[in-house]
Design a protein around this motif. Structure first.
Motif, PDB file in Angstrom:
ATOM      1  N   ARG A  94      42.849  28.264  40.255  1.00  0.00           N
ATOM      2  CA  ARG A  94      43.167  29.002  39.037  1.00  0.00           C
ATOM      3  C   ARG A  94      41.916  29.121  38.156  1.00  0.00           C
ATOM      4  O   ARG A  94      41.026  28.278  38.195  1.00  0.00           O
ATOM      5  N   MET A  95      41.888  30.168  37.380  1.00  0.00           N
ATOM      6  CA  MET A  95      40.799  30.360  36.409  1.00  0.00           C
ATOM      7  C   MET A  95      41.365  30.213  34.999  1.00  0.00           C
ATOM      8  O   MET A  95      42.532  30.546  34.759  1.00  0.00           O
ATOM      9  N   LYS A  96      40.550  29.742  34.109  1.00  0.00           N
ATOM     10  CA  LYS A  96      40.978  29.610  32.724  1.00  0.00           C
ATOM     11  C   LYS A  96      41.259  30.992  32.132  1.00  0.00           C
ATOM     12  O   LYS A  96      40.749  32.011  32.597  1.00  0.00           O
ATOM     13  N   ALA A  97      42.080  31.013  31.070  1.00  0.00           N
ATOM     14  CA  ALA A  97      42.498  32.280  30.482  1.00  0.00           C
ATOM     15  C   ALA A  97      41.303  33.124  30.046  1.00  0.00           C
ATOM     16  O   ALA A  97      41.253  34.338  30.285  1.00  0.00           O
ATOM     17  N   LEU A  98      40.300  32.473  29.404  1.00  0.00           N
ATOM     18  CA  LEU A  98      39.142  33.229  28.929  1.00  0.00           C
ATOM     19  C   LEU A  98      38.341  33.784  30.099  1.00  0.00           C
ATOM     20  O   LEU A  98      37.818  34.902  30.040  1.00  0.00           O
ATOM     21  N   ASP A  99      38.239  32.996  31.179  1.00  0.00           N
ATOM     22  CA  ASP A  99      37.525  33.477  32.357  1.00  0.00           C
ATOM     23  C   ASP A  99      38.277  34.625  33.007  1.00  0.00           C
ATOM     24  O   ASP A  99      37.677  35.572  33.530  1.00  0.00           O
ATOM     25  N   ALA A 100      39.603  34.532  33.011  1.00  0.00           N
ATOM     26  CA  ALA A 100      40.407  35.557  33.653  1.00  0.00           C
ATOM     27  C   ALA A 100      40.312  36.887  32.932  1.00  0.00           C
ATOM     28  O   ALA A 100      40.607  37.936  33.513  1.00  0.00           O
ATOM     29  N   LEU A 101      39.900  36.867  31.648  1.00  0.00           N
ATOM     30  CA  LEU A 101      39.775  38.131  30.922  1.00  0.00           C
ATOM     31  C   LEU A 101      38.750  39.042  31.579  1.00  0.00           C
ATOM     32  O   LEU A 101      38.850  40.271  31.506  1.00  0.00           O
ATOM     33  N   GLY A 102      37.787  38.419  32.238  1.00  0.00           N
ATOM     34  CA  GLY A 102      36.789  39.223  32.929  1.00  0.00           C
ATOM     35  C   GLY A 102      37.363  40.023  34.073  1.00  0.00           C
ATOM     36  O   GLY A 102      36.802  41.051  34.472  1.00  0.00           O
ATOM     37  N   LEU A 103      38.488  39.572  34.608  1.00  0.00           N
ATOM     38  CA  LEU A 103      39.108  40.274  35.721  1.00  0.00           C
ATOM     39  C   LEU A 103      39.766  41.573  35.283  1.00  0.00           C
ATOM     40  O   LEU A 103      40.118  42.397  36.124  1.00  0.00           O
ATOM     41  N   LEU A 104      39.974  41.748  33.968  1.00  0.00           N
ATOM     42  CA  LEU A 104      40.595  42.983  33.494  1.00  0.00           C
ATOM     43  C   LEU A 104      39.737  44.193  33.826  1.00  0.00           C
ATOM     44  O   LEU A 104      40.232  45.327  33.866  1.00  0.00           O
ATOM     45  N   LYS A 105      38.454  43.959  34.028  1.00  0.00           N
ATOM     46  CA  LYS A 105      37.582  45.055  34.431  1.00  0.00           C
ATOM     47  C   LYS A 105      37.761  45.410  35.903  1.00  0.00           C
ATOM     48  O   LYS A 105      37.183  46.388  36.376  1.00  0.00           O
ATOM     49  N   CYS A 106      38.538  44.591  36.610  1.00  0.00           N
ATOM     50  CA  CYS A 106      38.869  44.855  38.021  1.00  0.00           C
ATOM     51  C   CYS A 106      40.388  44.954  38.111  1.00  0.00           C
ATOM     52  O   CYS A 106      41.061  43.952  38.434  1.00  0.00           O
ATOM     53  N   PRO A 107      40.972  46.104  37.793  1.00  0.00           N
ATOM     54  CA  PRO A 107      42.433  46.222  37.688  1.00  0.00           C
ATOM     55  C   PRO A 107      43.185  45.789  38.935  1.00  0.00           C
ATOM     56  O   PRO A 107      44.216  45.104  38.836  1.00  0.00           O
ATOM     57  N   PRO A 141      35.389  40.460  46.639  1.00  0.00           N
ATOM     58  CA  PRO A 141      34.019  40.974  46.798  1.00  0.00           C
ATOM     59  C   PRO A 141      33.807  42.301  46.062  1.00  0.00           C
ATOM     60  O   PRO A 141      32.724  42.535  45.501  1.00  0.00           O
ATOM     61  N   GLN A 142      34.828  43.164  46.051  1.00  0.00           N
ATOM     62  CA  GLN A 142      34.704  44.428  45.320  1.00  0.00           C
ATOM     63  C   GLN A 142      34.493  44.174  43.828  1.00  0.00           C
ATOM     64  O   GLN A 142      33.666  44.828  43.187  1.00  0.00           O
ATOM     65  N   CYS A 143      35.250  43.224  43.281  1.00  0.00           N
ATOM     66  CA  CYS A 143      35.128  42.904  41.865  1.00  0.00           C
ATOM     67  C   CYS A 143      33.759  42.290  41.557  1.00  0.00           C
ATOM     68  O   CYS A 143      33.140  42.613  40.519  1.00  0.00           O
ATOM     69  N   ILE A 144      33.283  41.423  42.432  1.00  0.00           N
ATOM     70  CA  ILE A 144      31.969  40.801  42.219  1.00  0.00           C
ATOM     71  C   ILE A 144      30.882  41.869  42.169  1.00  0.00           C
ATOM     72  O   ILE A 144      30.010  41.851  41.284  1.00  0.00           O
ATOM     73  N   ARG A 145      30.918  42.808  43.101  1.00  0.00           N
ATOM     74  CA  ARG A 145      29.900  43.870  43.117  1.00  0.00           C
ATOM     75  C   ARG A 145      29.984  44.734  41.846  1.00  0.00           C
ATOM     76  O   ARG A 145      28.958  45.117  41.275  1.00  0.00           O
ATOM     77  N   PHE A 146      31.231  45.016  41.437  1.00  0.00           N
ATOM     78  CA  PHE A 146      31.403  45.839  40.226  1.00  0.00           C
ATOM     79  C   PHE A 146      30.859  45.120  38.993  1.00  0.00           C
ATOM     80  O   PHE A 146      30.149  45.718  38.171  1.00  0.00           O
ATOM     81  N   GLY A 152      27.182  42.118  34.154  1.00  0.00           N
ATOM     82  CA  GLY A 152      26.062  41.203  34.093  1.00  0.00           C
ATOM     83  C   GLY A 152      26.437  39.790  33.718  1.00  0.00           C
ATOM     84  O   GLY A 152      25.563  38.955  33.464  1.00  0.00           O
ATOM     85  N   ASN A 153      27.751  39.473  33.646  1.00  0.00           N
ATOM     86  CA  ASN A 153      28.204  38.117  33.310  1.00  0.00           C
ATOM     87  C   ASN A 153      28.095  37.244  34.553  1.00  0.00           C
ATOM     88  O   ASN A 153      28.964  37.237  35.410  1.00  0.00           O
ATOM     89  N   GLN A 154      26.998  36.522  34.627  1.00  0.00           N
ATOM     90  CA  GLN A 154      26.735  35.731  35.823  1.00  0.00           C
ATOM     91  C   GLN A 154      27.719  34.569  35.974  1.00  0.00           C
ATOM     92  O   GLN A 154      28.033  34.154  37.089  1.00  0.00           O
ATOM     93  N   GLU A 155      28.219  34.045  34.859  1.00  0.00           N
ATOM     94  CA  GLU A 155      29.153  32.922  34.933  1.00  0.00           C
ATOM     95  C   GLU A 155      30.460  33.350  35.598  1.00  0.00           C
ATOM     96  O   GLU A 155      30.997  32.635  36.464  1.00  0.00           O
ATOM     97  N   THR A 156      30.977  34.522  35.214  1.00  0.00           N
ATOM     98  CA  THR A 156      32.221  35.009  35.810  1.00  0.00           C
ATOM     99  C   THR A 156      32.039  35.317  37.284  1.00  0.00           C
ATOM    100  O   THR A 156      32.870  34.947  38.121  1.00  0.00           O
ATOM    101  N   THR A 157      30.952  35.986  37.613  1.00  0.00           N
ATOM    102  CA  THR A 157      30.722  36.322  39.024  1.00  0.00           C
ATOM    103  C   THR A 157      30.504  35.063  39.859  1.00  0.00           C
ATOM    104  O   THR A 157      30.916  35.015  41.024  1.00  0.00           O
ATOM    105  N   ALA A 158      29.857  34.055  39.278  1.00  0.00           N
ATOM    106  CA  ALA A 158      29.647  32.809  40.023  1.00  0.00           C
ATOM    107  C   ALA A 158      30.974  32.121  40.314  1.00  0.00           C
ATOM    108  O   ALA A 158      31.184  31.580  41.413  1.00  0.00           O
ATOM    109  N   LYS A 159      31.882  32.141  39.325  1.00  0.00           N
ATOM    110  CA  LYS A 159      33.191  31.536  39.553  1.00  0.00           C
ATOM    111  C   LYS A 159      33.995  32.323  40.581  1.00  0.00           C
ATOM    112  O   LYS A 159      34.691  31.738  41.420  1.00  0.00           O
ATOM    113  N   LEU A 160      33.889  33.640  40.530  1.00  0.00           N
ATOM    114  CA  LEU A 160      34.577  34.454  41.533  1.00  0.00           C
ATOM    115  C   LEU A 160      34.010  34.193  42.923  1.00  0.00           C
ATOM    116  O   LEU A 160      34.745  34.173  43.917  1.00  0.00           O
ATOM    117  N   GLN A 161      32.702  34.001  43.006  1.00  0.00           N
ATOM    118  CA  GLN A 161      32.079  33.718  44.300  1.00  0.00           C
ATOM    119  C   GLN A 161      32.572  32.385  44.850  1.00  0.00           C
ATOM    120  O   GLN A 161      32.818  32.247  46.055  1.00  0.00           O
TER     121      GLN A 161
END
Length: 308
Positions: A94-107, A141-146, A152-161
């Motif tokens: 699971r990701m924290k709520a604030l971290d999960a907000l970054g996923l909104l850019k990947c519907p 992987p699609q979301c990470i590339r996007f 440019g939020n490296q913290e979010t992409t690192a957690k997704l990775q």
């Protein structure tokens, strides 16, 4: 620990392909007369055509002719562990709520995660869970590339990775649970002490098509037709509707153990001396007739019978 579940645990999708040919391979290599006897026993040419009757009658006649009475062995089959013991645990990441907000850019990814956290998503069947996890392996992987290109939020992409790495590592367990941690294959592999039916209605074709579909599905990483949830569940329903594999394993095991029992009877008799017409012509003739039927009144061989 039973060797069959252990073998399947090592190679989940390869084991499925091996099951349908396992019994045939054993029969051909270790008991070359097994299939010939199976045809005779399962052909249904008599009113008393049940396979269990023929198996019992075969060794009974042989025992009567040789005067060797050995108790028949119990049919020993590998037993699947209970359903809960067959299921592999999968990590709940699971990701924290604030971290999960970054996923909104990947519907697409955020919608999939939201469904997983819903009441329906928490009660997924193994087939549904399989497609969900397989979908994540494509969406993450699609979301990470996007995000790398736009956010440019490296913290979010690192957690997704990190999540992607864990998901890939746990995916073999998802595949295992799809096949063995469900009721479909539990039913398919249970014979309930029944032989393959003599009328030919074995369920072979439907089972073969379902297994062939799974063999193609598991190594494929796409989610396109024909690899859809609907087609998968249709094939699993076909697996549930038949007990072909269980009855095949039971039939081959019973035939194999009957031949072993017959061999033990003959070995015990030969320990008493060679069977020769000069010693006991009647015994030689009865024993010979237990294995062959004279064609056109062809005379019985008048020499000592030896086995081995």
């Amino acid at each position: 620990m039973n060797r069959l579940p252990f073998l399947l645990a090592l190679h989940p999708f390869k084991a499925i392909h091996a099951i349908s040919g396992l019994v045939s391979k054993i029969a051909v290599e270790r008991h070359p007369t097994l299939f010939l006897l199976a045809v005779l026993l399962l052909s249904g040419c008599s009113d008393r055509s049940s396979p269990d009757y023929f198996l019992e009658e075969y060794t009974t006649r042989l025992s009567r002719v040789t005067s060797i009475d050995i108790p028949p062995p119990d049919i020993s089959l590998p037993v699947l562990p209970p359903l809960r013991q067959r299921a592999y645990p999968t990590p709940d990441m699971r990701m924290k709520a604030l971290d999960a907000l970054g996923l909104l850019k990947c519907p697409a990814l955020s919608q999939a995660v939201a469904y997983r956290n819903s009441s329906l998503g928490k009660q997924m069947l193994p087939s549904q869970h399989y497609f969900y996890e397989k979908n994540l392996l494509s969406l993450i992987p699609q979301c990470i590339r996007f995000l790398e290109q736009t956010d440019g939020n490296q913290e979010t992409t690192a957690k997704l990775q990190a999540v992607l790495t864990e998901k890939r590592a746990s995916f073999p367990a998802i595949e295992w649970n799809l096949i063995f941690a469900n009721t479909e294959f539990s039913r398919q592999l249970e014979s309930q002490g029944r032989f393959l039916p003599a009328d030919g209605q074995t369920g072979f074709q439907g089972t073969r098509e379902a297994l062939s579909y799974l063999i193609r599905l598991l190594p494929d990483r796409t989610l396109e037709a024909p690899y859809t949830l609907t087609s998968l569940e249709n094939h699993l329903q076909q697996v549930y509707a038949s007990r072909y594999l269980g009855e095949l394993i039971y039939s081959a095991t019973a035939l194999s153990q009957t031949l072993d029992h017959a061999a033990n009877i003959l070995e015990r008799r030969l320990q008493k001396g060679t069977i020769c017409p000069a010693v006991n012509p009647a015994e030689e003739e009865r024993l010979h007739l237990s294995f062959t039927t004279p064609i056109r009144n062809k005379p019985i061989r008048k020499k000592c019978l030896k086995f081995g």
